[in-house]
Design a protein around this motif. Structure first.
Motif, PDB file in Angstrom:
ATOM      1  N   GLU A  19     -50.868  70.974  28.221  1.00  0.00           N
ATOM      2  CA  GLU A  19     -50.463  71.112  29.630  1.00  0.00           C
ATOM      3  C   GLU A  19     -50.153  69.762  30.257  1.00  0.00           C
ATOM      4  N   ILE A  20     -51.006  68.793  29.886  1.00  0.00           N
ATOM      5  CA  ILE A  20     -50.779  67.452  30.448  1.00  0.00           C
ATOM      6  C   ILE A  20     -49.439  66.898  29.990  1.00  0.00           C
ATOM      7  N   GLY A  25     -43.934  65.636  31.265  1.00  0.00           N
ATOM      8  CA  GLY A  25     -42.483  65.799  31.085  1.00  0.00           C
ATOM      9  C   GLY A  25     -41.823  66.270  32.360  1.00  0.00           C
ATOM     10  N   ILE A  26     -42.439  67.301  32.951  1.00  0.00           N
ATOM     11  CA  ILE A  26     -41.886  67.838  34.205  1.00  0.00           C
ATOM     12  C   ILE A  26     -41.933  66.768  35.287  1.00  0.00           C
ATOM     13  N   GLY A  32     -37.508  61.407  38.242  1.00  0.00           N
ATOM     14  CA  GLY A  32     -36.119  60.960  38.089  1.00  0.00           C
ATOM     15  C   GLY A  32     -35.237  61.557  39.159  1.00  0.00           C
ATOM     16  N   SER A  33     -35.444  62.850  39.440  1.00  0.00           N
ATOM     17  CA  SER A  33     -34.650  63.516  40.478  1.00  0.00           C
ATOM     18  C   SER A  33     -34.930  62.893  41.831  1.00  0.00           C
TER      19      SER A  33
END
Ligand SMILES: [Ca+2]
Ligand SMILES: [Ca+2]
Ligand SMILES: [Ca+2]
Ligand SMILES: [Ca+2]
Length: 223
Positions: A19-20, A25-26, A32-33
């Motif tokens: 999960e981490i 990653g998310i 970045g967004s």
């Protein structure tokens, strides 16, 4: 029971690690967004500020010129003909400094207002000084021109070779009565002098931005 609990605990730890990693990653994507959005917002903010900054610069220059001209009288103006419908982008003048014992006007030193091309810029349709502007100039006030205390003051920079809306085509493209006029112009009708200034700069999106200001000043007449 204890063993089962331990196994469940390990399973929870493994899942948590996955999960981490997913979360990281998310998070990276979201970060970045966010950076991209922030950069876009900054660019938009800079782009929105640019026209305002240019207009403020033009208004300050026009205010300086009005202050300069309102102290002169109509007859103290000479050099090129400011009453020409085509206007002038340079004029020489004196301020009246007093009246002598015979009642004659006493004039001060010769001054000049004019558009001058930037020192590193040539009239060649190329941006020679690398500021994004082509063949640009500035409005310069010269005090005591040719005299012992001659000095120059730049009233406004980023003034284009042609006024906003004007093309170099021997026609009045912007409909102000002047043909192929420069970004700084003066025109006199009786005691009223009209001043035009266009200022330009590069916007945040890399496009040229121009802003123009026009105003009039009434000279001292009949002196
Ligand atoms: Ca340039
Ligand atoms: Ca040039
Ligand atoms: Ca014109
Ligand atoms: Ca034209």
């Amino acid at each position: 029971m204890k063993r089962n609990k331990h196994i469940r605990g390990n399973r929870r730890s493994g899942m948590t690690l996955v999960e981490i990693m997913i979360a990281m990653g998310i998070g990276s994507v979201l970060l970045g967004s966010l950076v991209s959005v922030t950069q876009s917002s900054q660019d938009a903010y800079q782009s929105s500020l640019r026209p305002l900054e240019l207009e403020t610069r033009a208004r300050r220059a026009v205010a300086d010129i009005v202050d300069e001209l309102k102290g002169i009288n109509v007859l103290s103006m000479w050099d090129e003909d400011p009453t020409s419908v085509f206007g002038v982008n340079r004029m020489k003048y004196r301020h009246v400094t007093g009246i002598d014992a015979n009642g004659a006007l006493v004039s001060g030193v010769e001054n000049r207002l004019q558009w001058m091309r930037d020192p590193q810029e040539l009239d060649d349709d190329i941006d020679n000084d690398g500021d994004g502007l082509i063949d640009e100039g500035r409005v310069v006030l010269t005090r005591d021109e040719g005299g012992p205390s001659e000095r120059q003051v730049v009233l406004c920079h980023g003034v284009p070779e042609l006024m906003e809306g004007e093309l170099d085509n021997v026609a009045d493209d912007n409909g102000n009565g002047m043909v192929d006029e420069t970004g700084f112009m003066l025109r006199r009708e009786n005691a009223l002098v009209t001043v035009w200034i266009t200022v330009e700069g590069m916007g945040g999106d890399g496009r040229l931005v121009q802003r123009s200001v026009e105003t009039s000043v009434r000279l001292r007449n009949g002196l």
